[in-house]
Design a protein around this motif. Structure first.
Motif, mmCIF file in Angstrom:
data_model
loop_
_atom_site.group_PDB
_atom_site.id
_atom_site.type_symbol
_atom_site.label_atom_id
_atom_site.label_comp_id
_atom_site.label_asym_id
_atom_site.label_seq_id
_atom_site.Cartn_x
_atom_site.Cartn_y
_atom_site.Cartn_z
ATOM 1 N N LEU A 5 -3.072 -0.878 -17.586
ATOM 2 C CA LEU A 5 -1.612 -1.063 -17.989
ATOM 3 C C LEU A 5 -1.041 -1.466 -16.648
ATOM 4 O O LEU A 5 -1.481 -1.056 -15.719
ATOM 5 N N LEU A 6 -1.113 -2.320 -16.639
ATOM 6 C CA LEU A 6 0.472 -2.757 -14.935
ATOM 7 C C LEU A 6 1.407 -3.667 -15.322
ATOM 8 O O LEU A 6 2.091 -4.359 -16.515
ATOM 9 N N GLN A 7 2.948 -2.434 -15.104
ATOM 10 C CA GLN A 7 3.677 -2.917 -15.591
ATOM 11 C C GLN A 7 4.768 -3.982 -14.493
ATOM 12 O O GLN A 7 4.481 -4.161 -12.496
ATOM 13 N N MET A 8 4.907 -5.399 -14.643
ATOM 14 C CA MET A 8 5.877 -6.425 -14.365
ATOM 15 C C MET A 8 6.914 -5.993 -14.293
ATOM 16 O O MET A 8 7.491 -5.567 -14.625
ATOM 17 N N PRO A 9 7.997 -7.238 -13.262
ATOM 18 C CA PRO A 9 9.072 -7.414 -13.334
ATOM 19 C C PRO A 9 10.005 -7.335 -15.212
ATOM 20 O O PRO A 9 11.131 -6.479 -14.814
ATOM 21 N N ASP A 10 9.252 -8.126 -15.468
ATOM 22 C CA ASP A 10 10.308 -7.812 -17.251
ATOM 23 C C ASP A 10 8.540 -8.271 -17.852
ATOM 24 O O ASP A 10 9.410 -8.300 -19.265
ATOM 25 N N CYS A 11 7.734 -7.692 -18.209
ATOM 26 C CA CYS A 11 6.940 -7.207 -18.572
ATOM 27 C C CYS A 11 5.669 -5.938 -18.731
ATOM 28 O O CYS A 11 6.084 -6.125 -17.330
ATOM 29 N N ASP A 24 3.628 6.712 3.733
ATOM 30 C CA ASP A 24 4.441 7.255 4.893
ATOM 31 C C ASP A 24 4.323 7.065 6.652
ATOM 32 O O ASP A 24 2.938 7.940 6.792
ATOM 33 N N GLY A 25 4.503 5.883 6.881
ATOM 34 C CA GLY A 25 4.115 6.129 8.653
ATOM 35 C C GLY A 25 3.342 5.106 8.519
ATOM 36 O O GLY A 25 2.704 5.013 9.832
ATOM 37 N N LEU A 26 2.093 4.523 7.906
ATOM 38 C CA LEU A 26 0.889 4.237 7.716
ATOM 39 C C LEU A 26 1.759 2.565 8.775
ATOM 40 O O LEU A 26 0.360 1.550 8.595
ATOM 41 N N THR A 27 2.606 2.338 7.270
ATOM 42 C CA THR A 27 3.039 0.859 6.387
ATOM 43 C C THR A 27 4.176 0.990 6.593
ATOM 44 O O THR A 27 5.135 1.916 6.194
ATOM 45 N N PRO A 28 5.530 -0.186 6.622
ATOM 46 C CA PRO A 28 6.539 -0.087 6.763
ATOM 47 C C PRO A 28 6.596 -0.276 5.156
ATOM 48 O O PRO A 28 7.592 -0.299 4.126
ATOM 49 N N HIS A 29 5.917 -0.662 4.041
ATOM 50 C CA HIS A 29 5.924 -0.911 3.117
ATOM 51 C C HIS A 29 5.271 0.002 1.856
ATOM 52 O O HIS A 29 4.051 -0.351 2.199
ATOM 53 N N PRO A 30 5.000 1.185 2.414
ATOM 54 C CA PRO A 30 4.420 2.014 1.284
ATOM 55 C C PRO A 30 3.993 1.530 -0.246
ATOM 56 O O PRO A 30 4.885 2.814 -1.126
ATOM 57 N N PHE A 31 3.745 1.079 -0.953
ATOM 58 C CA PHE A 31 3.838 0.636 -1.995
ATOM 59 C C PHE A 31 2.780 -0.669 -2.778
ATOM 60 O O PHE A 31 2.911 -1.600 -1.252
ATOM 61 N N ARG A 32 2.601 -1.176 -4.017
ATOM 62 C CA ARG A 32 1.883 -2.256 -3.951
ATOM 63 C C ARG A 32 3.640 -2.984 -4.648
ATOM 64 O O ARG A 32 4.441 -2.448 -5.873
ATOM 65 N N LEU A 33 3.540 -4.141 -4.323
ATOM 66 C CA LEU A 33 4.235 -5.245 -5.450
ATOM 67 C C LEU A 33 3.422 -6.557 -6.025
ATOM 68 O O LEU A 33 2.886 -6.703 -6.388
ATOM 69 N N HIS A 34 4.406 -5.949 -7.609
ATOM 70 C CA HIS A 34 3.593 -7.119 -8.564
ATOM 71 C C HIS A 34 4.829 -7.793 -9.160
ATOM 72 O O HIS A 34 6.096 -7.977 -9.485
ATOM 73 N N ARG A 75 12.952 -9.462 -5.871
ATOM 74 C CA ARG A 75 12.298 -10.505 -7.516
ATOM 75 C C ARG A 75 11.432 -8.930 -8.260
ATOM 76 O O ARG A 75 10.613 -9.187 -9.358
ATOM 77 N N GLY A 76 10.354 -8.752 -7.334
ATOM 78 C CA GLY A 76 9.397 -8.304 -8.269
ATOM 79 C C GLY A 76 9.148 -6.319 -8.468
ATOM 80 O O GLY A 76 10.372 -6.498 -8.354
ATOM 81 N N ARG A 77 9.017 -6.116 -8.492
ATOM 82 C CA ARG A 77 8.719 -4.606 -9.052
ATOM 83 C C ARG A 77 7.898 -3.640 -8.084
ATOM 84 O O ARG A 77 6.239 -3.974 -7.851
ATOM 85 N N ILE A 78 8.057 -2.942 -7.857
ATOM 86 C CA ILE A 78 7.869 -2.249 -7.011
ATOM 87 C C ILE A 78 6.636 -0.911 -7.622
ATOM 88 O O ILE A 78 7.153 -0.307 -8.784
ATOM 89 N N ALA A 79 5.363 -1.026 -7.438
ATOM 90 C CA ALA A 79 4.544 0.069 -7.429
ATOM 91 C C ALA A 79 4.067 1.321 -6.900
ATOM 92 O O ALA A 79 3.560 0.966 -6.068
ATOM 93 N N ASP A 80 4.652 2.146 -7.257
ATOM 94 C CA ASP A 80 4.574 3.663 -5.346
ATOM 95 C C ASP A 80 3.414 4.526 -6.804
ATOM 96 O O ASP A 80 3.121 5.207 -6.000
ATOM 97 N N ARG A 81 2.899 4.345 -7.635
ATOM 98 C CA ARG A 81 1.570 5.237 -8.421
ATOM 99 C C ARG A 81 0.693 4.556 -9.489
ATOM 100 O O ARG A 81 1.661 3.424 -10.144
ATOM 101 N N ILE A 82 -0.345 4.836 -9.148
ATOM 102 C CA ILE A 82 -1.439 4.386 -9.995
ATOM 103 C C ILE A 82 -1.699 5.616 -10.357
ATOM 104 O O ILE A 82 -2.141 6.963 -10.043
ATOM 105 N N GLN A 83 -2.131 5.730 -12.347
ATOM 106 C CA GLN A 83 -2.837 6.841 -12.331
ATOM 107 C C GLN A 83 -3.616 6.834 -13.136
ATOM 108 O O GLN A 83 -3.868 5.031 -14.392
#
Length: 374
Positions: A219-225, A93-103, A67-75
């Motif tokens: 700015l923060l990108q969500m799944p639908d907005c 990568d290698g430090l966590t199985p989930h190398p991203f934030r989830l929105h 359901r969520g939005r994977i966020a892999d870059r902060i600009q």
């Protein structure tokens, strides 16, 4: 008088996380929630990598990822479209199985946690139960409550976790002050239906756009907005700033290519505080989440720290019950208080205050992969 090993007050993401953590250690808690159901309010929405690992243990990660939005870059960008700094989560990568934030809205997580808690009788959530008072003693605590019909009820608990938010009844009943200050100014949040990534090619899912005068738009990108955050001037007119005639010229300072007015789903105005409870609790009653600490919203640090509180305290209380040693829970609660005081509040304070010196530091760190990874 009813009895329970653990009572948790509050069925938000922090309270339900604590309940699932306890259930995973063989302790079935009672969760009391004053509302008639789970909150659907739009609140925190960012889950960090270690938090995702905890939620995976609770068995709720797979539907969140769907359901969520994977966020892999902060600009960090300038208003002319240049990228000043970028942090790519692939560095993790290698430090966590989930190398991203989830929105994802926290209101999408709580039903998943509730479903897993009640499945198989791992715990009980009672809606419409309000807490009226807490009396502590050496052996635990007695909670005075009103049930959904308004009838007085009492529950005797070996341990209590106050996860009932910024206006915590548990904290107030214990006579513990919430100490700190409000940040100056407020912000306007626009929930935008337009796809801003089409207007700004290569836009990161989390982006801060800076004008030449050093002011910024978030700015923060969500799944639908998209969430667009505007810092409001001192003495603003609350009726005026929610009108396109006011906010569109402001947005165009940072996104000059934006021609048509933004299409909004909703908007709100809010402020931020930097607060910490004077202590972590009393006796065998401990505070976690917003009941313990409050920060600004940038980076979603407060909710993530609250879930970490729940994770550590759930394990510690289960261990204390197994060993018959309340000092185990006491040490963990003191540790969570220290984490909030020494790590959470200083980091979020640094982020929100910003300034030219901080931005230069961000650019230098982003340019060095080793520092950026750290």
């Amino acid at each position: 008088m009813e009895r329970s090993q653990v009572v948790i007050v509050g069925a938000g993401p922090v309270g339900l996380s604590a309940a699932l953590c306890l259930a995973g250690h063989g302790v079935a808690p009672i969760v009391l929630e004053k509302r008639a159901g789970l909150s659907a309010a739009s609140k925190a929405s960012t889950f960090h990598a270690p938090t995702l690992e905890m939620i995976e243990e609770f068995g709720a990660l797979a539907p969140m990822l769907e359901r969520g939005r994977i966020a892999d870059r902060i600009q960090y960008r300038t208003s002319d479209g240049a990228v000043m700094a970028e942090f790519d989560h692939a560095l993790l990568d290698g430090l966590t199985p989930h190398p991203f934030r989830l929105h994802l809205e926290q209101s999408a997580l709580t039903p998943l946690l509730l479903e897993r808690l009640v499945a198989g009788g791992r715990g009980e959530v009672r809606f419409g139960w309000s807490l009226e008072g807490v009396a502590t003693d050496e052996g635990g605590a007695t909670l005075d409550c009103l049930d959904p019909d308004g009838r007085p009820r009492q529950i005797r608990a070996d341990y209590v976790l106050g996860a009932d938010g910024a206006h915590s009844t548990v904290r107030e009943a214990l006579g513990i002050a919430l100490e700190g200050e409000s940040y100056p100014g407020q912000v306007l949040r626009l929930v935008v239906l337009d796809d801003l990534a089409r207007i700004l090619p290569g836009l990161g899912q989390i982006s801060y756009i800076f004008a030449p005068d050093g002011t910024s738009l978030s700015l923060l990108q969500m799944p639908d907005c998209w969430r667009v955050i505007i810092r409001l001037p001192e003495g603003f007119d609350a009726d005026a700033v929610i009108r396109p005639e006011w906010y569109m010229p402001v947005v165009r300072r940072y996104i000059p290519g934006l021609d048509a007015p933004l299409r909004l789903r909703e908007h709100d105005i809010y402020g931020a505080r930097k607060m910490l409870a004077g202590t972590h609790g009393r006796g065998r009653v401990h505070l976690i989440g917003d009941a313990l600490h409050l920060t600004n919203t940038r980076g979603g640090m407060n909710m993530n720290c609250g879930i970490h509180d729940a994770y550590e305290m759930g394990a510690a209380i289960a261990a204390a019950i197994a060993a018959g040693d309340p000092a185990i829970a006491e040490r963990a609660a003191a540790h969570r208080h220290a984490i909030a005081r020494n790590e959470l509040l200083p980091r979020t304070d640094r982020n929100v205050r910003g300034g030219a010196e901080w931005l230069a530091h961000v650019q230098a760190v982003a340019g060095d992969p080793a520092q950026a990874r750290d």
